[in-house]
Design an enzyme around this catalytic site. Structure first.
Site, PDB file in Angstrom:
ATOM      1  N   ASP B  60       0.870  -1.164   0.000  1.00  0.00           N
ATOM      2  CA  ASP B  60       0.000   0.000   0.000  1.00  0.00           C
ATOM      3  C   ASP B  60       0.920   1.232   0.000  1.00  0.00           C
ATOM      4  O   ASP B  60       1.990   1.216   0.601  1.00  0.00           O
ATOM      5  CB  ASP B  60      -0.848  -0.052   1.269  1.00  0.00           C
ATOM      6  CG  ASP B  60      -1.952   0.968   1.243  1.00  0.00           C
ATOM      7  OD1 ASP B  60      -2.111   1.649   0.218  1.00  0.00           O
ATOM      8  OD2 ASP B  60      -2.665   1.094   2.250  1.00  0.00           O
ATOM      9  N   ASP B 242      -8.018  -6.605  -0.785  1.00  0.00           N
ATOM     10  CA  ASP B 242      -7.268  -6.736   0.461  1.00  0.00           C
ATOM     11  C   ASP B 242      -8.204  -6.285   1.557  1.00  0.00           C
ATOM     12  O   ASP B 242      -9.090  -5.443   1.321  1.00  0.00           O
ATOM     13  CB  ASP B 242      -6.040  -5.821   0.485  1.00  0.00           C
ATOM     14  CG  ASP B 242      -6.424  -4.385   0.791  1.00  0.00           C
ATOM     15  OD1 ASP B 242      -6.939  -3.698  -0.126  1.00  0.00           O
ATOM     16  OD2 ASP B 242      -6.267  -3.935   1.941  1.00  0.00           O
ATOM     17  N   CYS B 281     -15.651 -27.034   6.220  1.00  0.00           N
ATOM     18  CA  CYS B 281     -14.439 -26.291   5.859  1.00  0.00           C
ATOM     19  C   CYS B 281     -13.202 -27.182   5.921  1.00  0.00           C
ATOM     20  O   CYS B 281     -13.071 -28.025   6.802  1.00  0.00           O
ATOM     21  CB  CYS B 281     -14.286 -25.111   6.822  1.00  0.00           C
ATOM     22  SG  CYS B 281     -12.745 -24.207   6.614  1.00  0.00           S
ATOM     23  N   CYS B 283     -10.032 -25.852   6.084  1.00  0.00           N
ATOM     24  CA  CYS B 283      -8.872 -25.102   6.570  1.00  0.00           C
ATOM     25  C   CYS B 283      -8.188 -25.919   7.663  1.00  0.00           C
ATOM     26  O   CYS B 283      -8.766 -26.852   8.212  1.00  0.00           O
ATOM     27  CB  CYS B 283      -9.280 -23.732   7.119  1.00  0.00           C
ATOM     28  SG  CYS B 283      -9.936 -23.777   8.805  1.00  0.00           S
ATOM     29  N   CYS B 286     -10.116 -26.158  11.075  1.00  0.00           N
ATOM     30  CA  CYS B 286     -11.276 -27.058  11.084  1.00  0.00           C
ATOM     31  C   CYS B 286     -10.855 -28.509  10.870  1.00  0.00           C
ATOM     32  O   CYS B 286     -11.482 -29.427  11.397  1.00  0.00           O
ATOM     33  CB  CYS B 286     -12.293 -26.624  10.031  1.00  0.00           C
ATOM     34  SG  CYS B 286     -13.067 -25.036  10.436  1.00  0.00           S
ATOM     35  N   HIS B 313      -8.840 -19.743   9.593  1.00  0.00           N
ATOM     36  CA  HIS B 313     -10.145 -20.120   9.042  1.00  0.00           C
ATOM     37  C   HIS B 313     -10.699 -19.037   8.120  1.00  0.00           C
ATOM     38  O   HIS B 313     -11.132 -19.310   6.997  1.00  0.00           O
ATOM     39  CB  HIS B 313     -11.143 -20.397  10.179  1.00  0.00           C
ATOM     40  CG  HIS B 313     -12.535 -20.595   9.679  1.00  0.00           C
ATOM     41  ND1 HIS B 313     -12.979 -21.804   9.184  1.00  0.00           N
ATOM     42  CD2 HIS B 313     -13.571 -19.731   9.527  1.00  0.00           C
ATOM     43  CE1 HIS B 313     -14.232 -21.674   8.763  1.00  0.00           C
ATOM     44  NE2 HIS B 313     -14.615 -20.428   8.963  1.00  0.00           N
TER      45      HIS B 313
END
Lengths: 326, 326
Positions: B60, B242, B281, B283, B286, B313
């Site tokens: 940025d 973002d 999920c 991830c 999980c 997650h």
């Protein structure tokens, strides 16, 4: 044993802890009793399932809080009354209660509930009283432990460790060790050391106790985690340790490097230091190659990743120290 | 793009971030300029080496701080003066300076320095002024960027993105997009949305801009990370996002589950909930199976592991959303 007071080694996933080489995780009975409470942990399948740690778990009995929370507790023969500073309620822990909580938590190594004194004037004055009470409480701990575990097959039965007290008095210590080794406990813990006494006094006591241990039972020195102290202890018959140092120091940027030297990564001299914490180290932090400068930066901007990276390194350092002696 | 303001996604190792499926990491020029400073990052081999993140990095420009730090900055035609709240010094960021910092940091995607307005009365009053200035600053950004990169082979050359401004004024926005697309920039960013305007107004603007994009350049909607907003944006030509939401919300226990629903894991209803955050999920959080109850407990005892688990997650949730649209 890394300390996971409230069922987690701060900021680290269990698999990250296991990768350091640590084999047993220590959780705290008193703190878990307050939050979330053993009933909830039990309902959720016990500490292993709850925390995700699949190795053995040792639970401290709450005895250490008799010392560390001295200003918010009162001791009676029945047990210890603590004040929960978060909501003001009074909490009574008795030897029986401690066994029940540890059992419900699903601990693998249950510690007897003891009366631990420190080195203040008040504490010194009650060394003998605490010593006597520790043995009465051990008997109550054993009775309750037997009741709780009597229907379990041997393979499911947790272990029970007794705790030797007696302050810095060799006569009391020798007697305490004798009394505890006369009991059917699975391991011998040395409590009440590393509570602020000068190092030579602790060393003297460890050397005094060394020839007196039952060689058939593991010996656990509670609350010790400085490499130099661990070395002397191992050379004097100690097998197990727990300590917050590797993780608490880690969160403050203090790390050990080869030769038991200490670095404080918060120090400005590390601002441009591209080296890993210890180039001889094979912990995950050093192997990925995070630089001292990066960890210093993370400490400065208060990113919890700093503590995680340094904790991983420190835990691995102590695991390697133990491995070296094995 | 997960936000690693100060070169780390709070509490997470880069490999943990990469495992969520996120492909680009966003770092902040202004904050890294203050601490540790681009000279140090450069000396240490650039942001990739410094942070351990091997994927692309977008920086940025500092333009967002013109908005987010509105009470400690003053804008001039030359650039923006900020006050470093930590040590009181005044810091001037010009378009040229922003390019130099981003270049020294070793960014892969450099953002032009823009003048971002919000929705306050003061801000609305200067929408047109900021719009004009953004284009003058873009030209200065491009000139400096060319100077910095002229000796680099194409394969080593970072990309430069221009930023469309114009508040909620369609005429200004259309003109801004036109002006920016007329420049030799590698990507088109939409700035100055999601700064507090009602959702329908943002949607209206995204739909208005959709048919006007150059289809040969990627389009990046800055600061948007709510699933519902991302869906509408993707359907209207946006390729990149973002946002701090997945990680900041995660640290406060807020997670998304299938259907873009939100759970707040701090809620007492999760005290005994043995389910993972989202059973559909995949991830890491999980899949290991950390329960909602465990994460709630960690939030309650303020263990940074809570934030790490929930961030993993949430980042994965958004990565999957993008994957779904691909």
């Amino acid at each position: 044993m890394p300390v996971a007071t409230r069922a987690a080694v701060k900021g680290l996933q269990p698999e990250q802890v296991a990768a350091t080489g640590a084999e047993v995780m220590l959780c705290n009975t008193y703190h878990l009793h307050l939050r979330p409470g053993e009933a909830i942990v039990k309902k959720l399948g016990g500490l292993h399932k709850f925390s995700g740690w699949s190795g053995p778990i040792l639970t401290d009995s709450g005895g250490f809080q008799v010392f560390s929370l001295a200003n918010i507790r009162r001791i009676s023969e029945n047990g210890v009354y603590f004040k929960d500073t978060q909501d003001g309620r009074e909490v009574l822990i008795t030897p029986e209660k401690s066994m029940q909580i540890q059992f419900d938590l699903g601990s693998d190594i249950i510690m007897a509930f003891d009366d631990l004194t420190g080195l203040s004037l008040e504490a010194i004055g009650r060394t003998e009283e605490a010593f006597e009470r520790t043995h009465r409480w051990l008997e109550r701990s054993i009775t309750e432990f037997k009741k709780l575990t009597k229907n379990l097959p041997v393979s499911k039965k947790p272990l029970l460790f007794g705790i030797v007290q007696g302050g810095l008095d060799q006569k009391l210590r020798a007697r305490s060790l004798e009394l505890i080794q006369a009991q059917p406990v699975d391991g011998i813990a040395i409590g009440g050391l590393a509570v602020g006494e000068p190092r030579p006094q602790m060393y003297k006591m460890l050397k005094f106790l060394a020839p007196r241990y039952d060689v058939n039972r593991p010996r656990y020195l509670m609350g010790v985690g400085e490499p130099v102290d661990m070395r002397l202890a191992i050379e004097n018959g100690i097998d197990m340790f727990d300590c917050v140092l590797p993780t608490r120091n880690g969160r403050h940027g203090q790390v050990w490097i080869t030769g038991d030297k200490k670095l404080n990564l918060s120090n400005a001299i590390f601002t441009k230091d591209s080296k890993p914490i210890d180039s001889k180290c094979d912990c995950q932090t050093c192997q990925v190659g995070y630089s001292r400068a990066f960890i210093r930066h993370l400490l400065r901007v208060q990113d919890p990743l700093a503590g995680s990276l340094a904790s991983i390194h420190n835990l691995h350092y102590l695991a390697c120290l133990c491995e070296e002696y094995r």
